[in-house]
Design an enzyme around this catalytic site. Structure first.
Site, short mmCIF file in Angstrom:
data_model
loop_
_atom_site.label_atom_id
_atom_site.label_comp_id
_atom_site.label_asym_id
_atom_site.label_seq_id
_atom_site.Cartn_x
_atom_site.Cartn_y
_atom_site.Cartn_z
N TYR A 138 0.98 -1.35 0.17
CA TYR A 138 0.32 0.31 -0.25
C TYR A 138 0.98 1.34 -0.04
O TYR A 138 0.59 2.51 -0.28
CB TYR A 138 -0.83 0.28 1.34
CG TYR A 138 -1.75 -1.01 1.27
CD1 TYR A 138 -2.13 -1.58 -0.18
CD2 TYR A 138 -2.56 -1.39 2.26
CE1 TYR A 138 -3.29 -2.51 0.14
CE2 TYR A 138 -3.72 -2.44 2.54
CZ TYR A 138 -3.85 -3.00 1.43
OH TYR A 138 -4.74 -4.28 1.26
N LYS A 193 5.30 -14.59 2.25
CA LYS A 193 5.01 -15.01 1.29
C LYS A 193 7.42 -14.96 0.45
O LYS A 193 7.45 -14.89 -0.20
CB LYS A 193 4.76 -14.39 0.10
CG LYS A 193 2.92 -14.82 0.16
CD LYS A 193 3.01 -16.48 0.37
CE LYS A 193 2.73 -16.95 -1.49
NZ LYS A 193 2.31 -18.74 -0.45
N ASP A 225 -0.63 -17.49 2.67
CA ASP A 225 -1.99 -18.53 1.71
C ASP A 225 -2.46 -19.32 3.17
O ASP A 225 -3.27 -19.46 3.53
CB ASP A 225 -1.50 -19.39 0.40
CG ASP A 225 -0.12 -19.33 0.62
OD1 ASP A 225 0.43 -19.52 1.70
OD2 ASP A 225 0.13 -20.08 -0.48
N ASP A 249 -4.00 -6.55 6.25
CA ASP A 249 -5.33 -5.71 6.04
C ASP A 249 -6.27 -7.38 6.25
O ASP A 249 -7.28 -7.54 6.53
CB ASP A 249 -5.04 -5.20 5.16
CG ASP A 249 -6.62 -4.37 4.73
OD1 ASP A 249 -7.32 -4.28 5.74
OD2 ASP A 249 -6.33 -4.46 3.82
N ASP A 253 -9.19 -9.30 8.40
CA ASP A 253 -10.37 -9.29 8.48
C ASP A 253 -11.07 -10.73 8.44
O ASP A 253 -11.87 -11.60 9.31
CB ASP A 253 -11.23 -8.99 6.78
CG ASP A 253 -11.69 -7.46 6.69
OD1 ASP A 253 -10.67 -6.19 7.79
OD2 ASP A 253 -11.92 -7.19 6.06
P1 ATP Z 1 -12.90 -0.90 4.23
O1 ATP Z 1 -12.03 -2.14 2.54
O2 ATP Z 1 -13.28 0.53 3.53
O3 ATP Z 1 -12.72 -1.61 5.03
P2 ATP Z 1 -15.14 -3.26 3.56
O4 ATP Z 1 -15.30 -2.82 2.03
O5 ATP Z 1 -14.09 -4.14 4.23
O6 ATP Z 1 -14.43 -1.70 3.83
P3 ATP Z 1 -16.53 -3.27 5.34
O7 ATP Z 1 -17.42 -1.74 4.82
O8 ATP Z 1 -16.17 -2.51 6.52
O9 ATP Z 1 -16.33 -3.36 3.86
O10 ATP Z 1 -18.20 -3.71 5.15
C1 ATP Z 1 -18.91 -4.72 4.32
C2 ATP Z 1 -19.26 -5.05 5.19
O11 ATP Z 1 -19.79 -6.03 6.68
C3 ATP Z 1 -20.69 -4.51 4.82
O12 ATP Z 1 -21.66 -4.54 4.25
C4 ATP Z 1 -21.64 -4.89 6.54
O13 ATP Z 1 -22.81 -5.23 6.16
C5 ATP Z 1 -20.51 -5.16 7.44
N1 ATP Z 1 -20.07 -4.36 8.56
C6 ATP Z 1 -18.81 -3.60 8.13
N2 ATP Z 1 -18.88 -3.14 9.45
C7 ATP Z 1 -20.09 -3.48 10.63
C8 ATP Z 1 -20.32 -2.92 12.06
N3 ATP Z 1 -20.36 -2.28 12.33
N4 ATP Z 1 -22.31 -3.33 11.81
C9 ATP Z 1 -22.27 -4.61 11.17
N5 ATP Z 1 -22.26 -4.99 10.87
C10 ATP Z 1 -21.23 -4.52 9.24
#
Ligand code: ATP
Length: 361
Positions: A138, A193, A225, A249, A253
């Protein structure tokens, strides 16, 4: 008594709801005088109005504050001509300008939260991902090249200084913790990696060098991976995982998914002089403005902020408030006072906030 100046940036999507929720909880935990919150503009919506994602006065307020609390930034349609999202620049600029090199993302399964991994209970998943936050892939944001509409490149940047400091941060963190739930061993797993790219082999080698000064912390290595499988099959093995920016990152998740999802995943972005605190999630535009978001990620990030400030300033009032906020969230979840939508419940953002505040009282 010191009053700590906290800059808040609501941001976009669910940002305002979750940020204000955390402010409410932190006020409840700390009383009226310990923290002074000042709201500032920033994010994709602000960019649409003004052309600035991080206005100079917001940056200056952040730079001179004790800490920053942020909701979320970014809206899918708000992009630069190169197609990248504008909103991310809010925290990316803060990361680079304020040198927030360690992104700390605790992965902890709380009582009362159902993990999609059926074999694991609260206490058995409890580790921290330390994502290098200012280098890696990034770092070339805004400087990639698209040539003749035929090929595109972005550069992966790894420096000795960058790896040394994040490895040291992760090893120090392991020393402060109780080890991995599986065996109580203090352990740093290097996620890379190294088998494919020189840059990652260098990342691993520098981590190894730094670890020589920490014989009490066991070293472990995992390819990015393979670790996605290990994090599902043996999550109790992990204590602290250190990873390059993009890998950190992605795996954070995944880690969040194993302990209840993005709505409960806290995050702290730390440098030597500054700290930015926001949930690990983005702006979730699909549920924005409906009082449906879970505020727990931002509330727990607020608790990380209190603990970081408390340790930094030697202020026990803050560390004890951090403990109380985490305990209030844990008790609230265990007893099921208000179960957020993303945990299978029906409680709204405002109801979850009120339930945490009630526990604190
Ligand atoms: P970024 O790339 O900016 O981190 P992202 O594309 O990973 O964003 P998010 O906005 O984090 O996407 O959210 C992905 C999905 O997870 C959302 O569409 C929502 O449904 C769920 N989500 C995220 N945060 C929450 C929260 N605080 N409460 C409930 N659901 C959430």
């Amino acid at each position: 008594m010191t009053t700590y100046n906290i800059v808040t940036i609501d941001g976009d999507g669910i940002g305002p709801e979750v940020c204000q929720s955390a402010v409410q909880v932190l006020r409840e935990a700390c009383g009226a005088d310990l923290l002074r919150f000042t709201a500032h503009d920033g994010g994709a919506t602000h960019y649409q109005k003004t052309g600035q994602v991080l206005p100079p006065d917001t940056y200056e307020a952040c730079r001179t504050s004790h800490a920053m609390l942020h909701g979320a930034a970014g809206l899918p349609g708000v992009t630069y001509p190169d197609g990248t999202e504008v909103g991310n620049d809010l925290h990316l600029q803060l990361r680079f300008k304020l040198d927030l090199f360690a992104n700390v993302r605790p992965i902890r399964l709380y009582k009362g939260v159902k993990s999609p991994l059926s074999d694991w209970k609260a206490g058995q998943i409890d580790y921290v991902i330390v994502r290098e936050n200012t280098e890696g892939l990034y770092a070339s944001r805004g400087a990639g090249v698209v040539l003749r509409n035929e090929l595109a490149t972005d550069s992966l940047v790894i420096t000795r200084k960058g790896v040394e400091r994040v490895a040291k941060f992760a090893l120090d963190l392991s020393r402060q913790r109780n080890g991995a739930p599986r065996d109580g061993k203090k352990r740093m797993t290097v996620c890379d990696k190294a088998n494919i790219l020189r840059s990652y082999a260098f990342f691993r080698a520098v981590c190894q060098e730094v670890a020589q000064g920490y014989p009490d912390v066991e070293m472990d290595y995992a390819y990015a991976d393979a670790i996605t499988v290990h994090m599902l099959k043996k999550p109790d093995f992990y204590d602290v995982i250190v990873a390059e920016n993009m890998f950190g990152d992605i795996i954070s998740d995944l880690g969040a998914g194993t302990v209840g999802g993005l709505g409960i995943a806290a995050s702290a972005e730390l440098g030597l002089a500054h700290g930015l605190f926001q949930g690990a999630h983005g702006s979730a535009p699909d549920i924005a403005g409906q009082d449906l978001a879970s505020p727990l990620a931002t509330i727990l990030s607020g608790a990380l902020m209190l603990r970081w400030l408390g340790n930094r300033h030697g202020d026990a009032a803050l560390t004890s408030a951090a403990d109380r906020v985490e305990k209030a969230v844990e008790d609230m979840l265990e007893k099921g006072d208000a179960v957020p939508h993303d945990q299978g419940g029906t409680a709204r953002c405002s109801e979850v906030t009120a339930a945490v505040c009630k526990r604190l009282r």
